[in-house]
Design a protein around this motif. Sequence first.
Motif, PDB file in Angstrom:
ATOM      1  N   UNK A 115      21.624  51.217  57.597  1.00  0.00           N
ATOM      2  CA  UNK A 115      22.221  52.482  58.018  1.00  0.00           C
ATOM      3  C   UNK A 115      23.249  53.011  57.038  1.00  0.00           C
ATOM      4  N   UNK A 116      24.112  52.146  56.502  1.00  0.00           N
ATOM      5  CA  UNK A 116      25.215  52.601  55.661  1.00  0.00           C
ATOM      6  C   UNK A 116      24.742  53.307  54.392  1.00  0.00           C
ATOM      7  N   UNK A 117      23.525  53.007  53.922  1.00  0.00           N
ATOM      8  CA  UNK A 117      23.022  53.620  52.697  1.00  0.00           C
ATOM      9  C   UNK A 117      22.342  54.968  52.938  1.00  0.00           C
ATOM     10  N   UNK A 118      22.170  55.343  54.199  1.00  0.00           N
ATOM     11  CA  UNK A 118      21.711  56.686  54.583  1.00  0.00           C
ATOM     12  C   UNK A 118      20.420  57.114  53.873  1.00  0.00           C
ATOM     13  N   UNK A 119      19.461  56.196  53.786  1.00  0.00           N
ATOM     14  CA  UNK A 119      18.185  56.515  53.147  1.00  0.00           C
ATOM     15  C   UNK A 119      17.471  57.626  53.916  1.00  0.00           C
ATOM     16  N   UNK A 120      17.636  57.631  55.228  1.00  0.00           N
ATOM     17  CA  UNK A 120      16.997  58.657  56.046  1.00  0.00           C
ATOM     18  C   UNK A 120      17.416  60.066  55.660  1.00  0.00           C
ATOM     19  N   UNK A 121      18.663  60.216  55.228  1.00  0.00           N
ATOM     20  CA  UNK A 121      19.139  61.545  54.828  1.00  0.00           C
ATOM     21  C   UNK A 121      18.454  62.019  53.552  1.00  0.00           C
ATOM     22  N   UNK A 122      18.123  61.077  52.651  1.00  0.00           N
ATOM     23  CA  UNK A 122      17.391  61.460  51.438  1.00  0.00           C
ATOM     24  C   UNK A 122      15.984  61.913  51.813  1.00  0.00           C
ATOM     25  N   UNK A 123      15.348  61.164  52.706  1.00  0.00           N
ATOM     26  CA  UNK A 123      13.998  61.521  53.149  1.00  0.00           C
ATOM     27  C   UNK A 123      14.000  62.901  53.795  1.00  0.00           C
ATOM     28  N   UNK A 124      14.960  63.146  54.666  1.00  0.00           N
ATOM     29  CA  UNK A 124      15.043  64.456  55.328  1.00  0.00           C
ATOM     30  C   UNK A 124      15.303  65.579  54.328  1.00  0.00           C
ATOM     31  N   UNK A 125      16.023  65.261  53.257  1.00  0.00           N
ATOM     32  CA  UNK A 125      16.329  66.279  52.244  1.00  0.00           C
ATOM     33  C   UNK A 125      15.072  66.785  51.552  1.00  0.00           C
ATOM     34  N   UNK A 126      14.030  65.952  51.489  1.00  0.00           N
ATOM     35  CA  UNK A 126      12.788  66.369  50.836  1.00  0.00           C
ATOM     36  C   UNK A 126      12.168  67.595  51.507  1.00  0.00           C
ATOM     37  N   UNK A 127      12.474  67.798  52.786  1.00  0.00           N
ATOM     38  CA  UNK A 127      11.950  68.977  53.497  1.00  0.00           C
ATOM     39  C   UNK A 127      12.435  70.279  52.883  1.00  0.00           C
ATOM     40  N   UNK A 128      13.578  70.216  52.210  1.00  0.00           N
ATOM     41  CA  UNK A 128      14.186  71.412  51.625  1.00  0.00           C
ATOM     42  C   UNK A 128      13.927  71.514  50.120  1.00  0.00           C
ATOM     43  N   UNK A 129      13.093  70.618  49.611  1.00  0.00           N
ATOM     44  CA  UNK A 129      12.845  70.560  48.172  1.00  0.00           C
ATOM     45  C   UNK A 129      11.382  70.832  47.853  1.00  0.00           C
ATOM     46  N   UNK A 130      11.085  71.313  46.644  1.00  0.00           N
ATOM     47  CA  UNK A 130       9.699  71.576  46.243  1.00  0.00           C
ATOM     48  C   UNK A 130       8.852  70.307  46.291  1.00  0.00           C
ATOM     49  N   UNK A 131       7.542  70.485  46.432  1.00  0.00           N
ATOM     50  CA  UNK A 131       6.630  69.355  46.578  1.00  0.00           C
ATOM     51  C   UNK A 131       6.568  68.455  45.348  1.00  0.00           C
ATOM     52  N   UNK A 132       6.980  68.957  44.183  1.00  0.00           N
ATOM     53  CA  UNK A 132       6.909  68.127  42.976  1.00  0.00           C
ATOM     54  C   UNK A 132       8.091  67.172  42.850  1.00  0.00           C
ATOM     55  N   UNK A 133       8.992  67.210  43.815  1.00  0.00           N
ATOM     56  CA  UNK A 133      10.124  66.277  43.829  1.00  0.00           C
ATOM     57  C   UNK A 133       9.803  65.167  44.818  1.00  0.00           C
ATOM     58  N   UNK A 134       9.728  63.931  44.303  1.00  0.00           N
ATOM     59  CA  UNK A 134       9.368  62.795  45.134  1.00  0.00           C
ATOM     60  C   UNK A 134      10.519  61.790  45.160  1.00  0.00           C
ATOM     61  N   UNK A 135      10.408  60.811  46.056  1.00  0.00           N
ATOM     62  CA  UNK A 135      11.496  59.853  46.259  1.00  0.00           C
ATOM     63  C   UNK A 135      10.957  58.429  46.248  1.00  0.00           C
ATOM     64  N   UNK A 136      11.636  57.565  45.506  1.00  0.00           N
ATOM     65  CA  UNK A 136      11.322  56.150  45.488  1.00  0.00           C
ATOM     66  C   UNK A 136      12.544  55.351  45.923  1.00  0.00           C
ATOM     67  N   UNK A 137      12.297  54.327  46.729  1.00  0.00           N
ATOM     68  CA  UNK A 137      13.380  53.458  47.190  1.00  0.00           C
ATOM     69  C   UNK A 137      13.016  52.015  46.859  1.00  0.00           C
ATOM     70  N   UNK A 138      13.933  51.307  46.209  1.00  0.00           N
ATOM     71  CA  UNK A 138      13.719  49.901  45.875  1.00  0.00           C
ATOM     72  C   UNK A 138      14.616  49.051  46.766  1.00  0.00           C
ATOM     73  N   UNK A 139      14.001  48.197  47.557  1.00  0.00           N
ATOM     74  CA  UNK A 139      14.778  47.325  48.426  1.00  0.00           C
ATOM     75  C   UNK A 139      14.139  47.204  49.793  1.00  0.00           C
ATOM     76  N   UNK A 140      14.612  46.249  50.558  1.00  0.00           N
ATOM     77  CA  UNK A 140      14.110  46.049  51.913  1.00  0.00           C
ATOM     78  C   UNK A 140      15.299  45.951  52.856  1.00  0.00           C
ATOM     79  N   UNK A 141      14.999  45.916  54.152  1.00  0.00           N
ATOM     80  CA  UNK A 141      16.095  45.833  55.105  1.00  0.00           C
ATOM     81  C   UNK A 141      15.646  46.140  56.510  1.00  0.00           C
ATOM     82  N   UNK A 142      16.568  46.024  57.447  1.00  0.00           N
ATOM     83  CA  UNK A 142      16.237  46.117  58.864  1.00  0.00           C
ATOM     84  C   UNK A 142      15.772  47.504  59.297  1.00  0.00           C
ATOM     85  N   UNK A 143      16.077  48.544  58.497  1.00  0.00           N
ATOM     86  CA  UNK A 143      15.677  49.903  58.883  1.00  0.00           C
ATOM     87  C   UNK A 143      14.333  50.318  58.284  1.00  0.00           C
ATOM     88  N   UNK A 144      13.635  49.385  57.643  1.00  0.00           N
ATOM     89  CA  UNK A 144      12.406  49.747  56.935  1.00  0.00           C
ATOM     90  C   UNK A 144      11.373  50.400  57.857  1.00  0.00           C
TER      91      UNK A 144
END
Length: 206
Positions: free
Chosen positions: A46-75
């Motif tokens: 939760x503290x790293x707020x990965x969900x907020x980055x994912x939600x931000x993609x809704x406001x960005x062009x389709x050619x902008x993608x997101x990669x996340x390296x790591x695992x954790x309980x919120x996967x």
Amino acid sequence: AKEMGAKNVMVVPNGVDLGKFKIKNEKLKISEKKQIILITTGRLVKKNAIGDIIKALQFLPDNIIFRSIGSGQDEESLINLVGELGLVKRVLFLPYINHTGMVEILKDSDIFIRPSLSEGLGSSFLEAMAMGLPIIGTKVGGIPDFLEDNQTGLFCEVNNPEDIANKVMTLVGNQELYQKISLNNRKVIEEKYDWDIIAGRFQTIF
């Protein structure tokens, strides 16, 4: 520590092994890239707020993608969020990768983002800076120690995906700013966070 009575307090940060972080000279200008990669490294919590980055993609062009390296309980919940928002083709979750592999992925990325709810020093930020990546982060914990707005990155608001998107587009749309921050970040790491410098500071103190 000072509030509890400690005196002569000195802050010595973690460092970066610059020998492992080589910037590719042939890297395309961000304005010339067909696909722009946002990256974060760290636990899926939760503290790293990965969900907020994912939600931000809704406001960005389709050619902008997101990669996340790591695992954790919120996967699982984050994977479900990606599906709910129809972003499966724009988000890639990578499990734990050894340091060499992580460096290679950073080389191919364009902007490092971690809109933290809380943070210590944030070694992941420093490693991204060593690669010359502009960073986007929140003004919490130790992040302001190295993130200077418009110099080493951009501050975004906590829990605000739309503001994250705005900051991404600021960097994407301003090649001069992007390049300035990229060069500044490598210089900051070389001058302040190289392990040789950190070791020297410890030697001076003790």
